[in-house]
Design a protein around this motif. Structure first.
Motif, short mmCIF file in Angstrom:
data_model
loop_
_atom_site.label_atom_id
_atom_site.label_comp_id
_atom_site.label_asym_id
_atom_site.label_seq_id
_atom_site.Cartn_x
_atom_site.Cartn_y
_atom_site.Cartn_z
N UNK A 369 -36.28 34.90 -51.71
CA UNK A 369 -35.46 35.71 -52.60
C UNK A 369 -34.66 34.74 -53.48
N UNK A 370 -34.97 34.70 -54.76
CA UNK A 370 -34.34 33.72 -55.66
C UNK A 370 -32.83 33.90 -55.72
N UNK A 371 -32.36 35.14 -55.67
CA UNK A 371 -30.92 35.39 -55.77
C UNK A 371 -30.19 34.85 -54.54
N UNK A 372 -30.81 35.02 -53.38
CA UNK A 372 -30.19 34.58 -52.12
C UNK A 372 -30.43 33.09 -51.89
N UNK A 373 -31.64 32.62 -52.19
CA UNK A 373 -32.02 31.24 -51.85
C UNK A 373 -31.67 30.24 -52.95
N UNK A 374 -31.98 30.58 -54.21
CA UNK A 374 -31.90 29.60 -55.29
C UNK A 374 -30.59 29.66 -56.07
N UNK A 375 -30.11 30.85 -56.33
CA UNK A 375 -28.91 31.01 -57.16
C UNK A 375 -27.70 30.24 -56.62
N UNK A 376 -27.33 30.40 -55.33
CA UNK A 376 -26.14 29.68 -54.84
C UNK A 376 -26.28 28.16 -54.93
N UNK A 377 -27.49 27.65 -54.64
CA UNK A 377 -27.69 26.21 -54.64
C UNK A 377 -27.58 25.63 -56.05
N UNK A 378 -28.25 26.27 -57.00
CA UNK A 378 -28.21 25.76 -58.38
C UNK A 378 -26.82 25.86 -58.97
N UNK A 379 -26.09 26.93 -58.63
CA UNK A 379 -24.72 27.07 -59.14
C UNK A 379 -23.81 26.00 -58.54
N UNK A 380 -23.92 25.78 -57.24
CA UNK A 380 -23.09 24.77 -56.58
C UNK A 380 -23.41 23.37 -57.10
N UNK A 381 -24.70 23.08 -57.25
CA UNK A 381 -25.11 21.75 -57.71
C UNK A 381 -24.62 21.48 -59.12
N UNK A 382 -24.76 22.45 -60.01
CA UNK A 382 -24.32 22.26 -61.40
C UNK A 382 -22.81 22.14 -61.49
N UNK A 383 -22.09 22.91 -60.68
CA UNK A 383 -20.62 22.82 -60.68
C UNK A 383 -20.17 21.42 -60.28
N UNK A 384 -20.76 20.90 -59.21
CA UNK A 384 -20.41 19.57 -58.74
C UNK A 384 -20.76 18.52 -59.79
N UNK A 385 -21.94 18.62 -60.39
CA UNK A 385 -22.39 17.62 -61.36
C UNK A 385 -21.55 17.60 -62.62
N UNK A 386 -21.29 18.76 -63.19
CA UNK A 386 -20.57 18.81 -64.46
C UNK A 386 -19.09 18.47 -64.31
N UNK A 387 -18.46 18.93 -63.24
CA UNK A 387 -17.05 18.58 -63.04
C UNK A 387 -16.93 17.08 -62.74
N UNK A 388 -17.90 16.53 -62.01
CA UNK A 388 -17.90 15.10 -61.76
C UNK A 388 -18.02 14.30 -63.05
#
Length: 468
Positions: A369-388
């Protein structure tokens, strides 16, 4: 290093190689704001902050986040003036710290923008399908995601002026609906709609501050992307820093005021419990009770357009990173080609579309399930990368102007130092709460930040040999 600096400062490419546009300060600011998706952030992210974060103190947390981003934009704007041209993180970090560091940062930025584009593409399909179901239309989230991505692909390959004409009215409509909600609460409660408790130190520092700060700063993702439109702007030396500061100021004030009013409208003591009960419907329910069910239904539809505006803006940002990296030989040079009629980075846009589509289609096709499996990971990863990277740029501001012996201490030392300190703390908090963001206990999932580190060092190793 001299050759790199000359290349990065070169603003007049050969005929047929230059992106073209006629963007002004206000248009660029709204393109940037579209990436922040004000309506989407308030309707979907704020309830998470209320429930899992520091409750009523989220209003004060947004004030802190807004202050940090204003400090960031002050120093960043001065760096943009000092180092003209396109490339954003890649360009500025290359000039200040060298080509290897700049290349590493570029790969992290590209990965982060691709990740958040994937996240928004998924959430756009899911929320649109849920909204359309209330009108008797159910074609599945994947179908809606395909529709949004097809529109994004078309507009991403068009001239940026055309994309701006689509995005600007959508963003203005978002602000208008948030204004109506805030006004209705204020007219009902007066100044009691601004509870002092919500901005008190006690409320801000209550349990969940880390999550609240993550939600608040994530709402500002993409505000640095104005510099990516330098080649498509009128008078970029003025419009780019001006647009960055205007976008940050508008978003910071709008977020803080509306979140504070929402706390006042629901009640400082009740907001956490209400968010736990209503979850994603919290703000829609508030629209319904304050302005009416018809307006609430309209806002639900506008959430779909807000997600689309965000998707298009992020797609454009990722596209321009691909184009700049290809131009400097970090990617195949064909990706740097400019469409002869549209004057747009059409090949780079197509690659971004294909990558995003593949990253969604592959796990979905094998049963995840992309919403359950992929969405949280990609959002968390991008948040960490861009704020860094925002923290890294704040350090670059200090380092660059120290070399220049510049004595404008407020703009080029104090403001970026405050931003560096606050954003570095945010990176630490995001990393510490990464499992909470992803919603997973898997070591593989929660180890995805290592991908950003690997990409950075890949760029560092390969950067020098590939740079012209």
């Amino acid at each position: 290093m001299t050759e790199l600096t000359e290349s990065l400062h070169e603003d007049v490419p050969l005929a047929g190689e230059k992106l073209k546009g006629n963007l002004g300060t206000f248009q660029i600011a709204l393109l940037v704001i579209a990436a922040a998706a004000p309506l989407g952030a308030v309707l979907t992210a704020a309830p998470i902050g209320f429930q899992l974060g520091n409750g009523a103190g989220l209003a004060g947390t947004f004030l802190i986040a807004g202050f940090l981003m204003v400090c960031f934009s002050v120093g960043y704007g001065e760096l943009i003036r000092a180092i003209p041209g396109a490339g954003a993180f890649y360009k500025y970090l290359s000039v200040v710290f060298g080509s290897r560091v700049g290349a590493g940062a570029a790969w992290v930025a590209l990965a982060s923008y691709l990740a958040i584009t994937i996240a928004v593409a998924i959430v756009s399909g899911y929320y649109t399908n849920l909204t359309m179901q209330t009108f008797g239309i159910n074609i599945g989230w994947m179908s809606w995601t395909i529709v949004f991505m097809a529109l994004t692909s078309y507009l991403g390959r068009a001239n940026i002026d055309f994309a701006a004409k689509v995005l600007v009215p959508l963003v203005l409509a978002e602000f208008f609906m948030l204004f109506l909600l805030g006004l209705s609460i204020f007219l009902d409660k007066g100044f009691a709609a601004f509870p002092v408790q919500a901005v008190s130190i006690e409320a801000i520092t209550s349990p969940g501050l880390g999550v609240g700060l993550m939600v608040a700063l994530a709402a500002f993702l993409g505000v640095e992307s104005a510099a990516l439109y330098a080649m498509e702007a009128k008078r970029p030396e003025k419009s780019i820093p001006g647009a960055t500061r205007l976008a940050v100021a508008l978003v910071a004030v709008a977020y803080f005021v509306i979140i504070w009013l929402i706390v006042g409208g629901i009640g400082a003591d009740a907001i956490k419990g209400e968010a736990a009960t209503a979850q994603g419907e919290l703000i829609i329910n508030l629209f319904s009770t304050r302005i009416g069910t018809t307006t609430a239904a309209l806002v639900s539809i506008m959430l779909c357009t807000s997600n689309f505006a965000c998707l298009l803006s992020l797609h454009n940002a990722a596209t321009r990173y691909v184009q700049v990296l290809a131009k400097d030989k970090h990617l195949p040079s064909v990706l740097s080609n400019i469409h002869p009629q549209r004057n747009s980075p059409a090949n780079a846009s197509l690659l971004v579309t294909v990558l995003v589509a593949a990253c969604i289609a592959v796990p979905t096709s094998v049963g995840y399930d992309a919403f359950v499996f992929l969405f949280p990971v990609t959002l968390a990863l991008s948040t960490l990368g861009l704020i860094g990277l925002q923290a890294f740029i704040s350090l670059a501001v200090i380092a660059h102007f120290k070399k220049m012996s510049d004595r404008r201490y407020l703009k080029i030392l104090i403001s970026p130092l405050v931003a560096l300190t606050g954003l570095s703390l945010a990176v630490y908090l995001i990393y510490e709460n990464y499992g909470l963001l992803t919603g997973s206990e898997s070591a593989w999932v929660n180890g995805t930040p290592l991908l950003l580190i690997a990409l950075f060092f890949y760029g560092v190793i390969k950067g020098r040999s590939n740079t012209i």
